[in-house]
Scaffold this motif. Structure first.
Motif, PDB file in Angstrom:
ATOM      1  N   VAL A  59      -9.652   8.356   9.653  1.00  0.00           N
ATOM      2  CA  VAL A  59      -9.784   9.376   8.677  1.00  0.00           C
ATOM      3  C   VAL A  59      -9.333   9.291   7.294  1.00  0.00           C
ATOM      4  O   VAL A  59      -8.020   8.782   7.223  1.00  0.00           O
ATOM      5  CB  VAL A  59      -8.833  10.777   9.338  1.00  0.00           C
ATOM      6  CG1 VAL A  59      -9.307  12.101   8.235  1.00  0.00           C
ATOM      7  CG2 VAL A  59      -9.626  11.099  10.568  1.00  0.00           C
ATOM      8  N   VAL A  60      -9.994   9.560   6.114  1.00  0.00           N
ATOM      9  CA  VAL A  60      -9.538   9.238   4.988  1.00  0.00           C
ATOM     10  C   VAL A  60      -8.331  10.241   4.616  1.00  0.00           C
ATOM     11  O   VAL A  60      -8.454  11.415   4.595  1.00  0.00           O
ATOM     12  CB  VAL A  60     -10.600   9.488   3.907  1.00  0.00           C
ATOM     13  CG1 VAL A  60     -10.097   9.190   2.435  1.00  0.00           C
ATOM     14  CG2 VAL A  60     -11.633   8.556   4.164  1.00  0.00           C
ATOM     15  N   ASP A  61      -7.161   9.745   4.416  1.00  0.00           N
ATOM     16  CA  ASP A  61      -5.945  10.635   4.295  1.00  0.00           C
ATOM     17  C   ASP A  61      -5.723  10.945   2.632  1.00  0.00           C
ATOM     18  O   ASP A  61      -5.018  11.812   2.474  1.00  0.00           O
ATOM     19  CB  ASP A  61      -4.762   9.974   4.930  1.00  0.00           C
ATOM     20  CG  ASP A  61      -4.999   9.417   6.135  1.00  0.00           C
ATOM     21  OD1 ASP A  61      -5.255  10.482   6.879  1.00  0.00           O
ATOM     22  OD2 ASP A  61      -4.331   8.364   6.626  1.00  0.00           O
ATOM     23  N   ALA A  72       0.801  -1.320   0.110  1.00  0.00           N
ATOM     24  CA  ALA A  72       0.156  -0.041   0.102  1.00  0.00           C
ATOM     25  C   ALA A  72       0.859   1.241  -0.055  1.00  0.00           C
ATOM     26  O   ALA A  72       2.015   1.283   0.445  1.00  0.00           O
ATOM     27  CB  ALA A  72      -0.862  -0.053   1.111  1.00  0.00           C
ATOM     28  N   LYS A  73       0.475   2.360  -0.349  1.00  0.00           N
ATOM     29  CA  LYS A  73       1.166   3.699  -0.378  1.00  0.00           C
ATOM     30  C   LYS A  73       1.387   3.998   0.873  1.00  0.00           C
ATOM     31  O   LYS A  73       0.645   3.633   2.017  1.00  0.00           O
ATOM     32  CB  LYS A  73      -0.025   4.828  -0.896  1.00  0.00           C
ATOM     33  CG  LYS A  73       0.758   6.147  -0.914  1.00  0.00           C
ATOM     34  CD  LYS A  73      -0.105   7.330  -1.523  1.00  0.00           C
ATOM     35  CE  LYS A  73      -0.702   7.578  -0.017  1.00  0.00           C
ATOM     36  NZ  LYS A  73      -0.087   8.498   0.696  1.00  0.00           N
ATOM     37  N   SER A  74       2.721   4.317   1.163  1.00  0.00           N
ATOM     38  CA  SER A  74       3.052   4.713   2.479  1.00  0.00           C
ATOM     39  C   SER A  74       2.221   6.130   2.965  1.00  0.00           C
ATOM     40  O   SER A  74       2.027   6.969   2.104  1.00  0.00           O
ATOM     41  CB  SER A  74       4.665   5.168   2.419  1.00  0.00           C
ATOM     42  OG  SER A  74       5.361   4.091   1.845  1.00  0.00           O
ATOM     43  N   TYR A  75       2.024   6.185   4.161  1.00  0.00           N
ATOM     44  CA  TYR A  75       1.093   7.076   4.774  1.00  0.00           C
ATOM     45  C   TYR A  75       1.773   8.464   4.386  1.00  0.00           C
ATOM     46  O   TYR A  75       1.094   9.535   4.252  1.00  0.00           O
ATOM     47  CB  TYR A  75       0.992   7.058   6.340  1.00  0.00           C
ATOM     48  CG  TYR A  75       2.158   7.198   7.143  1.00  0.00           C
ATOM     49  CD1 TYR A  75       2.379   8.442   7.672  1.00  0.00           C
ATOM     50  CD2 TYR A  75       3.211   6.396   7.391  1.00  0.00           C
ATOM     51  CE1 TYR A  75       3.593   9.000   8.320  1.00  0.00           C
ATOM     52  CE2 TYR A  75       4.386   6.744   8.225  1.00  0.00           C
ATOM     53  CZ  TYR A  75       4.228   7.803   8.566  1.00  0.00           C
ATOM     54  OH  TYR A  75       5.596   8.228   9.351  1.00  0.00           O
ATOM     55  N   PHE A  76       2.859   8.685   4.414  1.00  0.00           N
ATOM     56  CA  PHE A  76       3.443  10.094   4.159  1.00  0.00           C
ATOM     57  C   PHE A  76       3.776  10.475   2.616  1.00  0.00           C
ATOM     58  O   PHE A  76       4.026  11.518   2.443  1.00  0.00           O
ATOM     59  CB  PHE A  76       4.962  10.083   4.662  1.00  0.00           C
ATOM     60  CG  PHE A  76       5.980   8.990   4.457  1.00  0.00           C
ATOM     61  CD1 PHE A  76       6.623   8.709   2.962  1.00  0.00           C
ATOM     62  CD2 PHE A  76       6.224   7.858   5.235  1.00  0.00           C
ATOM     63  CE1 PHE A  76       7.293   7.728   2.877  1.00  0.00           C
ATOM     64  CE2 PHE A  76       6.985   6.670   4.834  1.00  0.00           C
ATOM     65  CZ  PHE A  76       7.535   6.788   3.681  1.00  0.00           C
ATOM     66  N   TYR A 135      -8.602   5.339   1.781  1.00  0.00           N
ATOM     67  CA  TYR A 135      -7.225   5.145   2.237  1.00  0.00           C
ATOM     68  C   TYR A 135      -7.155   6.082   3.579  1.00  0.00           C
ATOM     69  O   TYR A 135      -7.365   6.905   3.671  1.00  0.00           O
ATOM     70  CB  TYR A 135      -6.403   5.863   1.148  1.00  0.00           C
ATOM     71  CG  TYR A 135      -4.907   5.656   1.674  1.00  0.00           C
ATOM     72  CD1 TYR A 135      -3.942   4.672   1.500  1.00  0.00           C
ATOM     73  CD2 TYR A 135      -4.191   6.818   2.071  1.00  0.00           C
ATOM     74  CE1 TYR A 135      -2.843   4.609   2.005  1.00  0.00           C
ATOM     75  CE2 TYR A 135      -2.871   6.767   2.429  1.00  0.00           C
ATOM     76  CZ  TYR A 135      -2.285   5.710   2.365  1.00  0.00           C
ATOM     77  OH  TYR A 135      -0.935   5.594   2.935  1.00  0.00           O
ATOM     78  N   ASP A 136      -6.642   5.033   4.510  1.00  0.00           N
ATOM     79  CA  ASP A 136      -6.561   5.428   5.815  1.00  0.00           C
ATOM     80  C   ASP A 136      -5.123   4.968   6.302  1.00  0.00           C
ATOM     81  O   ASP A 136      -4.843   4.183   6.751  1.00  0.00           O
ATOM     82  CB  ASP A 136      -7.668   5.264   6.717  1.00  0.00           C
ATOM     83  CG  ASP A 136      -7.215   5.518   8.319  1.00  0.00           C
ATOM     84  OD1 ASP A 136      -6.459   6.308   8.500  1.00  0.00           O
ATOM     85  OD2 ASP A 136      -7.938   4.978   9.007  1.00  0.00           O
TER      86      ASP A 136
END
Length: 508
Positions: A481-483, A381-385, A474-475
């Motif tokens: 919260v959707v990021d 998955a995409k990294s949160y940052f 995506y959270d």
């Protein structure tokens, strides 16, 4: 330390290249400002700043402009005549305006907003050093044929780099230059593959090839050593392995030696030209060019910065060098209509401004032909940052994510690699994703030695694995919260571009 951003540009997308080129006046024959008679000698009564003066790339024009530079109170540091970029120091507070009125000058401006002192990277958080006890624990989990710390390198397995090494570890005829804060070539995992003849220190805009000049000034300048290990740490029974353990790696230092570690334009121009002139096939750029996160073309200083760096990286492309850059760690949609930049200029007092990333450019990642890389974690998955954006990101690669936890001895979702002084540590960021792509590009160049930079970029995309946009909102950090919102399909989307690179497929 600073971060890095990007927006869309594709090596094969000619309209994008031409629109940027035309807007900056890079094409031959572009009208220049009204000529000025030789400027009167100017008293140096302002801060001593660095400038780039961009001209037509011919000797006669450059010679004439050099005279005007001297008359305006400037001193030439170096002139890159092959691309028409002159690096200048001046304490004349009106130097930029005066030079923009000189015949033959296409753009000119200051590269910083604070005086010269006697740059920004895309890692997210400080390095977590692996202790000797922790390393011993990891080594006990190593399988036969693995490097001692490879059990913690989930990232290699995620893109098939461990298996690719048994098929083709890469050619010694291919070099990846790490344009960064310095590379510790004495590290036992880097030393076997290090190319000193393709290394230099470009801080200030002029290359210093004194032996060892490319090394970090202290252990806190660890970023480039970590990146170099990710690309080409040797499979030699010591520590970790790189994505392309058979290729060469070099170091071109561009970061200021102080604690700011800023990457100023003149240093980056030097790095691209040096890499191109010394036969480097791929450059890794895990940074943005300071002091502006976004360089807006309606500002003459920022326009000159974009012009100078773009000339240098295009020169590298023409000489056969593929440039790979990180997308940034702000979780920004880089294809949005507006973004907030509250960090620029980062060498003096920052102000908050709203910018359109289609008109205000993060460099080098937004420049034409540069491969823009987003980051993923162990779950794919995409990294949160990681920043993202449809038509912006070209490919994705493992860059770590502390919220995506791997089943490894250390249970650390970041990326393990080399650090100065024969140590190892974990980092996360699009800085860590970019060297994975540079490593796969090096494997492709090893297999297809005649491939051009545009062809290599296409091969990276064709051989990538695209998971498509996530089915659920995506959270990234799990706070409910959707990021971010992914736009696009399996062929290309905002989170992964064409997909996550695949080292095994590259060598097969």
């Amino acid at each position: 330390m600073a971060h890095l951003r990007s927006r869309h540009r594709l090596a094969l997308a000619v309209p994008v290249v031409l629109s940027l080129t035309a807007s900056l006046g890079f094409l031959p024959g572009v009208a220049t400002a009204t000529p000025l008679s030789t400027p009167a000698a100017t008293t140096a009564d302002g801060p001593n700043l660095s400038y780039v003066v961009n001209t037509a790339a011919d000797h006669r024009t450059i010679a004439s402009v050099k005279k005007a530079i001297a008359a305006a109170g400037g001193s030439v540091v170096i002139a890159y005549e092959q691309i028409g970029v002159i690096v200048v120091h001046s304490a004349n507070p009106d130097f930029g305006r005066q030079m923009r009125a000189v015949r033959g000058v296409q753009s000119a401006g200051a590269t910083r907003t604070s005086p010269l002192k006697a740059a920004g990277t895309t890692d997210e958080g400080a390095a977590q050093v692996l202790s000797a006890a922790e390393a011993a624990k990891v080594a006990k989990s190593a399988d036969a044929g693995q490097e001692p710390l490879e059990a913690d390198q989930w990232d290699l397995r995620a893109i098939g780099a461990d298996k690719a090494a048994t098929v083709n570890p890469g050619s010694k005829k291919v070099t990846v230059a790490v344009i960064d804060v310095g590379v510790d070539d004495t590290h036992p995992d880097i030393a076997p593959n290090f190319s000193a003849s393709q290394s230099a220190n470009c801080v200030g805009g002029k290359p210093d090839t004194t032996y060892g000049s490319w090394r970090p000034v202290d252990a806190d300048h660890y970023h480039g050593t970590h990146v170099a290990g990710e690309i080409a740490a040797a499979r030699n029974g010591v520590g970790v392995a790189g994505v392309a353990p058979g290729v060469k790696v070099s170091g071109i230092t561009v970061a200021e030696p102080d604690s700011t570690q800023l990457f100023f334009p003149e240093s980056v121009v030097c790095a691209f030209v040096f890499a191109a002139d010394h036969g480097v096939e791929i450059t890794n750029n895990s940074y943005y060019v300071d002091p502006w996160l976004y360089n807006c073309l309606d500002d003459p200083d920022q326009k000159a910065i974009v012009d100078a760096v773009n000339r240098a990286q295009l020169y590298a492309q023409r000489k056969g060098t593929l440039n790979v850059a990180a997308a940034g760690n702000s979780n920004d949609d880089l294809d949005s209509d507006a973004l907030t930049d509250d960090s620029s200029p980062d060498d003096s007092t920052a102000t908050t401004r709203t910018v359109d990333p289609h008109k205000c450019f993060d460099i080098p990642t937004q420049l034409p032909g540069v491969v823009t890389v987003s980051s993923t974690g162990v779950k794919g998955a995409k990294s949160y940052f990681s920043s993202y954006g449809k038509g912006v990101v070209d490919v994705a690669a493992p860059g770590g994510d502390r919220y995506q936890i791997p089943d490894t001895p250390s249970g650390n979702g970041r990326i393990l690699s080399t650090l100065p002084n024969n140590t190892y540590g974990f980092l996360q960021g699009t800085s860590m994703a970019t060297p994975h792509v540079a490593g796969v590009a090096a494997l492709l160049k090893s297999k297809y030695p005649w491939a051009t930079p545009a062809q290599l970029q296409l091969l990276l995309k064709v051989q990538a694995d695209n998971p498509g946009c996530p089915a659920e909102p995506y959270d990234g950090n799990g706070d409910g919260v959707v990021d971010a919102t992914c736009v696009g399909g399996k062929h290309a989307n905002g989170f992964y571009g064409a997909g996550i690179v695949n080292a095994l497929r590259a060598v097969k």
